[in-house]
Design a protein around this motif. Sequence first.
Motif, PDB file in Angstrom:
ATOM      1  N   HIS A 306       0.835  -1.198   0.000  1.00 13.99           N
ATOM      2  CA  HIS A 306       0.000   0.000   0.000  1.00 13.99           C
ATOM      3  C   HIS A 306       0.873   1.253   0.000  1.00 13.99           C
ATOM      4  N   SER A 307       1.940   1.216   0.785  1.00 12.65           N
ATOM      5  CA  SER A 307       2.845   2.365   0.844  1.00 12.65           C
ATOM      6  C   SER A 307       3.601   2.556  -0.465  1.00 12.65           C
ATOM      7  N   VAL A 308       4.128   1.465  -1.041  1.00 16.41           N
ATOM      8  CA  VAL A 308       4.844   1.570  -2.312  1.00 16.41           C
ATOM      9  C   VAL A 308       3.904   2.089  -3.398  1.00 16.41           C
ATOM     10  N   ALA A 309       2.695   1.535  -3.443  1.00 15.70           N
ATOM     11  CA  ALA A 309       1.734   1.951  -4.466  1.00 15.70           C
ATOM     12  C   ALA A 309       1.335   3.406  -4.289  1.00 15.70           C
ATOM     13  N   SER A 310       1.179   3.855  -3.049  1.00 18.22           N
ATOM     14  CA  SER A 310       0.861   5.261  -2.810  1.00 18.22           C
ATOM     15  C   SER A 310       1.990   6.164  -3.280  1.00 18.22           C
ATOM     16  N   THR A 311       3.222   5.716  -3.077  1.00 22.71           N
ATOM     17  CA  THR A 311       4.388   6.513  -3.451  1.00 22.71           C
ATOM     18  C   THR A 311       4.490   6.686  -4.958  1.00 22.71           C
ATOM     19  N   PHE A 312       4.152   5.643  -5.710  1.00 18.44           N
ATOM     20  CA  PHE A 312       4.357   5.682  -7.160  1.00 18.44           C
ATOM     21  C   PHE A 312       3.054   5.642  -7.964  1.00 18.44           C
ATOM     22  N   ALA A 313       1.940   5.912  -7.300  1.00 20.20           N
ATOM     23  CA  ALA A 313       0.645   5.823  -7.987  1.00 20.20           C
ATOM     24  C   ALA A 313       0.537   6.792  -9.148  1.00 20.20           C
ATOM     25  N   ASP A 314       1.230   7.905  -9.081  1.00 20.30           N
ATOM     26  CA  ASP A 314       1.156   8.910 -10.142  1.00 20.30           C
ATOM     27  C   ASP A 314       2.250   8.747 -11.182  1.00 20.30           C
ATOM     28  N   ASP A 315       2.969   7.638 -11.130  1.00 19.34           N
ATOM     29  CA  ASP A 315       4.033   7.375 -12.099  1.00 19.34           C
ATOM     30  C   ASP A 315       3.686   6.105 -12.873  1.00 19.34           C
ATOM     31  N   PRO A 316       2.997   6.215 -14.007  1.00 16.69           N
ATOM     32  CA  PRO A 316       2.535   5.027 -14.737  1.00 16.69           C
ATOM     33  C   PRO A 316       3.652   4.254 -15.428  1.00 16.69           C
ATOM     34  N   ALA A 317       4.893   4.754 -15.364  1.00 17.24           N
ATOM     35  CA  ALA A 317       6.009   4.024 -15.962  1.00 17.24           C
ATOM     36  C   ALA A 317       6.539   2.926 -15.054  1.00 17.24           C
ATOM     37  N   VAL A 318       6.132   2.934 -13.768  1.00 15.39           N
ATOM     38  CA  VAL A 318       6.617   1.941 -12.806  1.00 15.39           C
ATOM     39  C   VAL A 318       5.725   0.705 -12.854  1.00 15.39           C
ATOM     40  N   VAL A 319       6.357  -0.467 -12.844  1.00 18.42           N
ATOM     41  CA  VAL A 319       5.655  -1.745 -12.804  1.00 18.42           C
ATOM     42  C   VAL A 319       5.901  -2.378 -11.439  1.00 18.42           C
ATOM     43  N   PHE A 320       4.884  -3.034 -10.880  1.00 23.08           N
ATOM     44  CA  PHE A 320       5.010  -3.707  -9.593  1.00 23.08           C
ATOM     45  C   PHE A 320       5.054  -5.227  -9.797  1.00 23.08           C
ATOM     46  N   ASP A 321       5.926  -5.894  -9.045  1.00 23.98           N
ATOM     47  CA  ASP A 321       6.054  -7.354  -9.053  1.00 23.98           C
ATOM     48  C   ASP A 321       5.757  -7.824  -7.637  1.00 23.98           C
ATOM     49  N   LEU A 322       4.616  -8.517  -7.430  1.00 23.53           N
ATOM     50  CA  LEU A 322       4.073  -8.737  -6.092  1.00 23.53           C
ATOM     51  C   LEU A 322       5.006  -9.439  -5.125  1.00 23.53           C
ATOM     52  N   PHE A 323       5.604 -10.546  -5.519  1.00 25.36           N
ATOM     53  CA  PHE A 323       6.398 -11.336  -4.577  1.00 25.36           C
ATOM     54  C   PHE A 323       7.349 -12.216  -5.363  1.00 25.36           C
ATOM     55  N   ASN A 324       8.598 -12.173  -4.994  1.00 23.84           N
ATOM     56  CA  ASN A 324       9.662 -12.756  -5.791  1.00 23.84           C
ATOM     57  C   ASN A 324       9.386 -14.197  -6.223  1.00 23.84           C
ATOM     58  N   GLU A 325       9.444 -15.136  -5.282  1.00 21.66           N
ATOM     59  CA  GLU A 325       9.363 -16.545  -5.641  1.00 21.66           C
ATOM     60  C   GLU A 325       8.543 -17.318  -4.611  1.00 21.66           C
ATOM     61  N   PRO A 326       7.226 -17.335  -4.761  1.00 19.72           N
ATOM     62  CA  PRO A 326       6.383 -18.089  -3.820  1.00 19.72           C
ATOM     63  C   PRO A 326       6.696 -19.584  -3.887  1.00 19.72           C
ATOM     64  N   TYR A 327       6.666 -20.230  -2.714  1.00 15.54           N
ATOM     65  CA  TYR A 327       6.799 -21.689  -2.730  1.00 15.54           C
ATOM     66  C   TYR A 327       5.953 -22.341  -1.627  1.00 15.54           C
ATOM     67  N   PRO A 328       4.661 -21.996  -1.539  1.00 15.51           N
ATOM     68  CA  PRO A 328       3.810 -22.683  -0.567  1.00 15.51           C
ATOM     69  C   PRO A 328       3.646 -24.160  -0.878  1.00 15.51           C
ATOM     70  N   ASP A 329       3.931 -24.549  -2.123  1.00 16.54           N
ATOM     71  CA  ASP A 329       3.859 -25.956  -2.511  1.00 16.54           C
ATOM     72  C   ASP A 329       4.855 -26.813  -1.747  1.00 16.54           C
ATOM     73  N   ARG A 330       5.940 -26.215  -1.233  1.00 13.58           N
ATOM     74  CA  ARG A 330       6.909 -26.979  -0.446  1.00 13.58           C
ATOM     75  C   ARG A 330       6.401 -27.218   0.981  1.00 13.58           C
ATOM     76  N   ALA A 331       5.422 -26.419   1.405  1.00  8.85           N
ATOM     77  CA  ALA A 331       4.914 -26.537   2.774  1.00  8.85           C
ATOM     78  C   ALA A 331       3.623 -27.347   2.853  1.00  8.85           C
ATOM     79  N   THR A 332       2.795 -27.274   1.822  1.00  8.28           N
ATOM     80  CA  THR A 332       1.486 -27.923   1.834  1.00  8.28           C
ATOM     81  C   THR A 332       1.564 -29.311   1.211  1.00  8.28           C
ATOM     82  N   SER A 333       0.515 -30.091   1.417  1.00  9.49           N
ATOM     83  CA  SER A 333       0.539 -31.480   0.965  1.00  9.49           C
ATOM     84  C   SER A 333      -0.083 -31.696  -0.399  1.00  9.49           C
ATOM     85  N   THR A 334      -0.898 -30.746  -0.873  1.00  3.49           N
ATOM     86  CA  THR A 334      -1.540 -30.916  -2.176  1.00  3.49           C
ATOM     87  C   THR A 334      -1.388 -29.650  -3.010  1.00  3.49           C
ATOM     88  N   ALA A 335      -1.471 -29.812  -4.322  1.00  2.00           N
ATOM     89  CA  ALA A 335      -1.387 -28.661  -5.221  1.00  2.00           C
ATOM     90  C   ALA A 335      -2.553 -27.718  -5.008  1.00  2.00           C
TER      91      ALA A 335
END
Length: 500
Positions: A306-335
């Motif tokens: 929310h803070s990052v988006a507020s900071t750059f909300a008026d700059d449409p040239a910036v792209v956001f990447d939510l989260f580097n490398e999720p791996y909940p599949d290593r913790a859970t038992s099913t896909a």
Amino acid sequence: MRHPPRSVLLAVAGAAALLGSAIVPVVTAQAAAPACTVDYSVAGQWDSGFQGAVQITNNAAPLSSWTLTFDFADGQEVTQGWNAEWSQSGTTVTAANESWNGALGTGASVSAGFLASYSGANTAPTAFKLNGTSCNEEPGPTPDPTGPTDPGGPTDPPGGGGDGPPALHVSGNELVDADGAPHRLLGVNRSGGEFMCVQGYGIWDGPVDDAAIQAIADWHANTVRVPLNEECWLGLSNVDPAYAGDNYVAAVQDLVTRLEAHDLTPVLELHWSWGQYTGNSAGCSDVHATCQKPMPDARYSPSFWHSVASTFADDPAVVFDLFNEPYPDRATSTATQAWECWRDGGSCPGIDYEVAGMQDLVDSIRSAGSTNPILVGGLAYANDLSQWLTYRPQDPAGDLAAAYHVYNFNTCASESCWNTTLAPVAAQVPLVAGEIGENTCSHSFVDRVMQWFDDRDLSYLGWTWNTWDCSSGPSLISDYDGTPTSYGAGLHDHLAAINP
């Protein structure tokens, strides 16, 4: 990559800047200045909470310590803070200096921030006292209000020189510019912002001045992905304040400005986050943001975005990447459990902390008024997009793209897998390979990746523009003048050939 090499190279932190979307008018007089002034701002607000900040300026005799008090009118409650010792009794909030920022000379300022909950209205406080003295009030006659002031500088991110990179949005399965022309993101990652600050070494790993950024542009790149650390951005107490909070935010803003001045699209990405995970494939046992966690956390990650988006909300040239490398599949038992955790968050099997799902983070960004494009990586360290279309979060702005990471040692690292799992995704939404690389100190694998993506007019970014050992990084360069390693030569030569 999950484990970038550590570096002890010191980086120069940017000057502090206080950003806010709500600025309280400061009352000034035409005669003597107030004994102190306090500027209160709200950097982001969501359904039940908000991020606030104060900037305190001492206009009187020097202070060796300070305590600020003010009252909330609508039952708001401070839950945590940084750059001060925060406490609350009833409606009264107290912020006392830390051991390292107690000295406040005449004309000097100090900033502190906090997270708080609220319900209903969120009226800003109007009366502040510093060491018992009322602030924002001229001694003597009733002051003449002069309107709002913003002590922290412009809330709009400063623009770059020249034409700058294009404003981007999603149209069908393409990223397009303001004229509707397709635009591919082709470039590099610039690691450092995720680990230097939390390890106490600085903010960036190596130079990020104009010469260093021009060296990236000279590779015929048009995009730079910048990994970030949520604890450093929010200025939490476990991070050296010299490399956190306002200083960290200002450094990121400055880097974005420099990238745009060189016509490079900045991709800002949450890399390291809070939350203790000691299960399968854990990168560390630390609760703090010192390694790659399986999922973002509900405690801080929505506030970060929310803070990052507020900071750059008026700059449409910036792209956001939510989260580097999720791996909940290593913790859970099913896909199914893994994909549901990925999208919805909450109490996920095998993960001890409360998880923020991808939908939570999209909602946090959009609630800040941002329409910037958002990249969302899948499972298995963003290498598995097999059910991305089924579980993708909803985006009211319609500016969602899929992110994919691939190295020669990943499971989905062949044309047959790409044809089966990536091609259907790329047919419906933009597909960006946010990280491509190999640990062979050669480039035969990334050559194949780039060819497959070129054939489909897709985007890709090489890991990484840092001077590390190419087998452990892997590193594209041997120096910050842009001399390619034997591995980096593949991307260097390829970008020159397709974008002369």
